[in-house]
Enzyme design. Structure first.
Site, PDB file in Angstrom:
ATOM      1  CB  CYS A   2     -49.673 -59.502 131.431  1.00  0.00           C
ATOM      2  SG  CYS A   2     -51.128 -59.774 130.448  1.00  0.00           S
ATOM      3  NE  ARG A  27     -43.994 -61.195 132.817  1.00  0.00           N
ATOM      4  CZ  ARG A  27     -43.962 -61.717 134.036  1.00  0.00           C
ATOM      5  NH1 ARG A  27     -42.805 -61.964 134.601  1.00  0.00           N
ATOM      6  NH2 ARG A  27     -45.059 -61.978 134.692  1.00  0.00           N
ATOM      7  CD1 TRP A  76     -49.422 -63.261 125.159  1.00  0.00           C
ATOM      8  CD2 TRP A  76     -51.086 -64.171 126.348  1.00  0.00           C
ATOM      9  NE1 TRP A  76     -49.634 -64.535 124.687  1.00  0.00           N
ATOM     10  CE2 TRP A  76     -50.651 -65.114 125.398  1.00  0.00           C
ATOM     11  CE3 TRP A  76     -52.125 -64.524 127.199  1.00  0.00           C
ATOM     12  CZ2 TRP A  76     -51.200 -66.377 125.275  1.00  0.00           C
ATOM     13  CZ3 TRP A  76     -52.689 -65.789 127.085  1.00  0.00           C
ATOM     14  CH2 TRP A  76     -52.224 -66.707 126.121  1.00  0.00           C
ATOM     15  CG  ASN A 102     -49.455 -58.674 134.841  1.00  0.00           C
ATOM     16  OD1 ASN A 102     -49.723 -57.868 133.956  1.00  0.00           O
ATOM     17  ND2 ASN A 102     -48.223 -58.926 135.234  1.00  0.00           N
ATOM     18  N   GLY A 103     -53.320 -60.980 135.050  1.00  0.00           N
ATOM     19  CA  GLY A 103     -54.191 -62.001 135.642  1.00  0.00           C
ATOM     20  C   GLY A 103     -55.605 -61.887 135.120  1.00  0.00           C
ATOM     21  CD  GLU A 515     -38.891 -79.582 124.694  1.00  0.00           C
ATOM     22  OE1 GLU A 515     -40.076 -79.655 125.065  1.00  0.00           O
ATOM     23  OE2 GLU A 515     -38.290 -78.497 124.608  1.00  0.00           O
ATOM     24  CE  LYS A 519     -38.549 -75.457 122.538  1.00  0.00           C
ATOM     25  NZ  LYS A 519     -38.799 -76.080 123.822  1.00  0.00           N
ATOM     26  CD  GLU A 522     -42.028 -73.639 121.942  1.00  0.00           C
ATOM     27  OE1 GLU A 522     -42.667 -72.869 122.658  1.00  0.00           O
ATOM     28  OE2 GLU A 522     -41.132 -74.383 122.398  1.00  0.00           O
ATOM     29  CG  HIS A 538     -50.714-100.278 117.391  1.00  0.00           C
ATOM     30  ND1 HIS A 538     -51.246-101.552 117.325  1.00  0.00           N
ATOM     31  CD2 HIS A 538     -49.498-100.411 117.983  1.00  0.00           C
ATOM     32  CE1 HIS A 538     -50.404-102.409 117.878  1.00  0.00           C
ATOM     33  NE2 HIS A 538     -49.334-101.733 118.277  1.00  0.00           N
ATOM     34  CE  LYS A 638     -38.609 -68.351 128.894  1.00  0.00           C
ATOM     35  NZ  LYS A 638     -38.295 -69.597 128.187  1.00  0.00           N
TER      36      LYS A 638
HETATM   37  C1  F6R Z   1     -41.954 -74.309 125.444  1.00  0.00           C
HETATM   38  C2  F6R Z   1     -42.084 -73.699 126.757  1.00  0.00           C
HETATM   39  C3  F6R Z   1     -43.332 -73.971 127.541  1.00  0.00           C
HETATM   40  C4  F6R Z   1     -43.022 -74.006 129.045  1.00  0.00           C
HETATM   41  C5  F6R Z   1     -44.322 -74.105 129.856  1.00  0.00           C
HETATM   42  C6  F6R Z   1     -44.036 -74.218 131.357  1.00  0.00           C
HETATM   43  O1  F6R Z   1     -40.712 -74.043 124.868  1.00  0.00           O
HETATM   44  O2  F6R Z   1     -41.236 -72.976 127.188  1.00  0.00           O
HETATM   45  O3  F6R Z   1     -43.954 -75.142 127.134  1.00  0.00           O
HETATM   46  O4  F6R Z   1     -42.182 -75.093 129.319  1.00  0.00           O
HETATM   47  O5  F6R Z   1     -45.099 -72.978 129.620  1.00  0.00           O
HETATM   48  O6  F6R Z   1     -43.297 -73.132 131.813  1.00  0.00           O
HETATM   49  P1  F6R Z   1     -42.472 -73.194 133.156  1.00  0.00           P
HETATM   50  O7  F6R Z   1     -41.379 -74.179 132.993  1.00  0.00           O
HETATM   51  O8  F6R Z   1     -41.960 -71.792 133.360  1.00  0.00           O
HETATM   52  O9  F6R Z   1     -43.434 -73.610 134.231  1.00  0.00           O
END
Ligand code: F6R
Length: 643
Positions: A2, A27, A76, A102-103, A515, A519, A522, A538, A638
Site C-alpha cells: 500500500c 512496495r 495491497w 495504509n494498515g 535464501e 528467491k 517468490e 532422515h 516490498k
Molecule cells: C524476499 C524479501 C522479503 C523481505 C522481508 C523483510 O526477497 O525481500 O522476504 O526480506 O519481507 O523485509 P525487510 O528486510 O524490509 O524487513
C-alpha cells in the site's frame, strides 16, 4: 505494501500524485486510485482501477480531472479482494469525505455495525470505508477538524496511516499516523504527503516525519501537528539527502538484474561508510546532513584509527559492550536468512552466543528480559510490521536495541536506541538482492569491530577483514560474468522446465540455501524446499528423483565440505540430478555434479557472500525464461507494513 501520495498547493495535484504512485509501485499493490477536489466544479472527482498504476494514469488522463488538492493510493488487498469497489479512495454516504489508508483498522467490524445501524450504506468490504463514514459523521458533531480527528482516533484501533480530503474544507488535507509510516514534504506554497519520501524526492528535501500517534492538518502554506491527546507537536523539519533516490532502471531489463549488478558497489560503499563512521574525527550527524564531510574523511582511510564513537551511534554504553553476554538478531524473510548467516560471524569472531528470531514468532513467544544482551533488528525497509513491533516490545523493557537498515528515514531508525545504515541505495525489485549482501557485509564488519573492541583481534586483522569483504564483493560480481553466457543461453532454459527443486546446504551454507529457495519460489513460482544436507537421510531422501533437481551450496571449511560430499554421493546413488555451487579445487563435489558452478576461494565465513550474485543471477534467468513479472511477483509486497 500500500502506498499513499497526496498534495495540496498552488500547483495541480494529478501529475505529482500519479508519478508518486508510480515510484511507490515497488512496495507491491493490486489496485490503485486517485481523487481530487476538481478545480472546475469544486466537488470530488475520482478514478479507481484494478491492476497497474499505468492503467490508473490512462483513465485519469482520459477523464480530464485535476485540482489543487488530491489523494492517491496503491492498495495491497487485505480486507476484501482486489476489485474496483475495494480500491481506495473510499467515501462516506454523502461523498463529502474521501480517504486513503495504509494498515489495518482493528475495530472495523464493530464500527461498521454501529454505522450500519445508524443508516450508513457501505459499498466495499474494506476496513477503510468505516473511517470515511465515521469521519463524515464526526465532522457534523464537532466544530473543528482537530476535534473530529481526535474523536476518530479514539475510536479507530489498529495500525494505520490515513490521508483525508474533505469537500467542505477544500484547501486542507489531514494526515494521521499510528504505527504506519507517513511523511510530509514541505514545499513553497505546496506540501506533499507520502508513505515514503521517494514519492517527492525531486520536489523538496525538507521533510517532516509525522511522529507516531499524531496527526497533521495541512494546507498549502502551513502544517499544524497534534498528538492524540490534542497537544500541539512542534514541526521539526529535517533536510534529507536524496543522493541515492534516482530509481531509473538505467538500461537493465529489470530492477532485479540492475540490483544484482549493483552489489559490488553497494558493498564497497557500505564498507567505506563503516570505516568512516567507525573512525576518529567524524561528525555522526552527517547522515542527515546533505553537506556531509564524508569525502574529506575518506581520503584518510588508510591511516584510519578506529574510534569508540561508533558505540554511541549504536546507542551502546562502553560498559554494556564490555559485559555483553548474548546478542539477539531479529528479522523476517530474506533479512532473517541474513541473520542466520551472521550468527556464524558473531559466534566465530566475537565468541558471543547469538540467538536468531523470526520477528513474527518472537512477538508471541515467552520473553525473558536479560541484562548484558543487545537486540539487533535487521530490515531492508525499516518498516516491516512484525520486526517493528518486536522492536517496540524490546524497547518497552528498556534493553539496548540497534537497527541495521537501508532506509535511514524509516520508523525503526527513529524508534531504536541506535542504528547502522547500509549504503545499498534504494532496492526497488520486490525480491531482495543487494540488501541481503549488504546486511551480511555490514555485520561481518561489525562482528570484527566488536572483536577489536574486546581485544580478540588486532588492528591489522580488522583491516584485513575489511579487505576480505572487498575481495569477496569482487568475486560475487566476477562469478556472474564467468557464467553469464552459459546460464542465459542454455542452463536457464533447461532448468526452467522443472516443476520443483530441492536446495541443500550445511553449516553456513544452509541459511544461504534457504535464501536461494525463497528467491526461486517468490519470483518464478516454482516449488522449492530447502533442507540441511545432513537431514536428507532422515526423510527428504525419499523425494529424490530425476524430475527434482537438487541444488547444493558448498562451504570452505574442509571438515564440513567432506560431509557435503558424502551427501552429494547419497543424491547421486539415487539417480538424483545434482547442481552444485562449489569452490575452486573442490573436485570431488564437482565430479559428482551434473552441473557445477565453480567460484574462486574466499575467507570461509564469506563463502555465502561469494556465491550470492551467481545464485541470484541463475534464479533470475530461470524466471525470465518463464516470463514472470520479475520485479513485482504476484501476491508480494516490498514493504510488509501489515502483520
Ligand atoms: C524476499 C524479501 C522479503 C523481505 C522481508 C523483510 O526477497 O525481500 O522476504 O526480506 O519481507 O523485509 P525487510 O528486510 O524490509 O524487513
Amino acid at each position: 505494501m500500500c502506498g499513499i501520495v497526496a498534495y495540496v498547493g498552488k500547483g495541480h495535484c494529478k501529475d505529482f500524485i500519479l508519478e508518486g504512485l508510480t515510484r511507490l509501485e515497488y512496495r507491491g499493490y493490486d489496485s490503485a486510485g486517485f481523487a481530487c477536489i476538481n478545480s472546475e466544479h469544486k466537488r470530488f472527482s475520482y478514478v479507481k482501477t484494478v491492476g497497474l498504476v499505468s492503467a490508473l494514469k490512462e483513465s485519469v488522463n482520459k477523464a480530464l480531472i485535476d485540482g489543487h488538492v488530491g489523494i492517491g493510493h496503491t492498495r495491497w488487498a487485505t480486507h476484501g479482494i482486489a476489485n474496483q469497489e475495494n480500491a481506495h479512495p473510499h467515501f462516506n454516504c454523502s461523498k463529502s469525505v474521501s480517504i486513503v489508508h495504509n494498515g489495518i483498522i482493528e475495530s472495523h467490524e464493530e464500527l461498521r455495525e454501529k454505522l450500519i445501524n445508524s443508516g450508513h450504506d457501505f459499498y466495499s468490504t474494506t476496513d477503510t470505508e468505516v473511517i470515511a463514514h465515521l469521519f463524515g459523521s464526526l465532522l457534523k458533531i464537532h466544530h473543528t477538524l482537530k476535534n473530529a480527528v481526535l474523536d476518530l482516533v479514539s475510536q479507530a484501533a489498529g495500525a494505520y496511516a490515513l490521508a483525508l480530503l474533505m469537500e467542505d474544507y477544500p484547501d486542507q488535507l489531514i494526515a494521521v499516523r499510528r504505527r504506519s509510516p507517513l511523511v510530509i514534504g514541505i514545499g513553497e506554497g505546496e506540501n506533499f504527503i507520502a508513505s515514503d519520501v521517494l514519492a517527492f524526492w525531486d520536489k523538496t528535501n525538507k521533510v517532516f516525519f509525522i511522529p507516531d500517534n499524531s496527526f497533521a492538518i495541512i494546507n498549502k502554506d502551513s502544517v499544524q501537528c497534534y498528538d492524540f491527546a490534542g497537544n500541539s507537536v512542534p514541526i521539526k523539519i529535517q533536510d534529507v539527502d536524496f543522493k541515492f533516490a534516482n530509481t531509473d532502471k538505467q538500461g537493465f531489463e529489470h530492477y532485479m538484474l540492475k540490483e544484482i549488478y549493483e552489489q559490488k558497489k553497494a558493498i564497497d560503499n557500505t564498507i567505506s561508510f563503516c570505516r568512516f563512521i567507525g573512525s576518529k574525527d567524524v561528525c555522526l550527524k552527517h547522515i542527515f546532513d546533505p553537506n556531509n564531510k564524508r569525502k574529506e574523511c575518506k581520503s584518510n582511510i588508510d591511516s584510519i584509527e578506529y574510534s569508540e564513537e561508533i558505540w554511541q551511534q549504536l546507542g551502546l554504553e562502553i560498559e554494556q559492550l564490555k559485559n555483553l553476554k548474548q546478542i539477539n538478531l531479529i528479522a523476517a524473510g530474506t533479512s532473517w536468512h541474513a541473520c542466520r548467516i551472521i550468527q556464524f560471524f558473531i559466534e566465530t569472531i566475537c565468541k558471543i552466543p547469538v540467538h536468531v528470531f523470526l520477528s513474527s514468532e518472537f512477538r508471541y513467544m515467552p520473553f525473558f528480559p536479560k541484562v548484558d544482551t543487545v537486540f539487533i533488528f535487521i530490515s531492508q525497509s525499516g518498516e516491516t510490521a512484525d520486526t517493528l513491533e518486536a522492536l517496540r516490545l524490546v524497547n518497552s523493557y528498556n534493553l539496548p536495541t540497534i537497527v541495521v537498515t537501508n532506509v535511514v528515514s524509516s520508523t525503526m531508525v527513529r524508534e531504536a536506541g541506535g542504528f547502522l545504515p547500509m549504503q545499498a541505495g534504494p532496492e526497488i525489485s520486490v525480491a531482495s538482492t543487494k540488501a541481503f549482501s549488504c546486511q551480511i557485509s555490514i555485520l561481518y564488519w561489525l562482528a570484527h569491530r566488536i572483536a577489536l573492541f574486546r581485544g580478540l583481534i588486532s588492528l591489522d586483522q580488522m583491516r584485513v577483514a575489511e579487505d576480505d569483504l572487498l575481495v569477496t564483493a569482487e568475486v560475487l560480481e566476477s562469478s556472474i560474468e564467468t557464467y553469464k553466457w552459459e546460464i542465459s543461453q542454455t542452463l536457464a532454459k533447461f532448468y526452467a522446465k522443472f516443476e520443483r527443486f530441492i536446495f541443500l546446504g550445511r553449516h553456513i551454507s544452509y541459511p544461504f540455501a534457504m535464501e536461494a529457495a525463497l528467491k526461486l519460489k517468490e519470483i518464478s513460482y516454482i516449488f522449492a524446499q530447502c533442507y540441511p544436507a545432513g537431514e536428507l537421510k532422515h526423510g527428504p531422501i525419499a523425494l529424490i528423483d530425476k524430475r527434482t533437481p537438487i541444488i547444493m551450496f558448498s562451504v570452505l571449511d574442509d571438515l564440513i565440505y567432506q560431509k557435503l560430499v558424502a551427501n552429494a554421493q547419497e543424491v547421486k546413488a539415487r539417480n538424483g540430478h545434482l547442481v552444485s555451487f562449489a569452490f575452486e579445487g573442490q573436485n570431488e563435489l564437482i565430479k559428482l555434479s551434473d552441473c557445477s558452478f565453480i567460484i574462486p576461494r574466499v575467507k570461509p565465513l564469506l563463502a555465502p557472500l561469494a556465491m550470492t550474485g551467481l545464485m541470484q543471477f541463475f534464479i533470475y534467468q530461470i524466471t525470465k525464461e518463464l516470463g514472470r513479472p520479475i520485479d513485482k511477483p504476484r501476491n508480494l509486497a516490498k514493504s510488509v507494513t501489515v502483520e
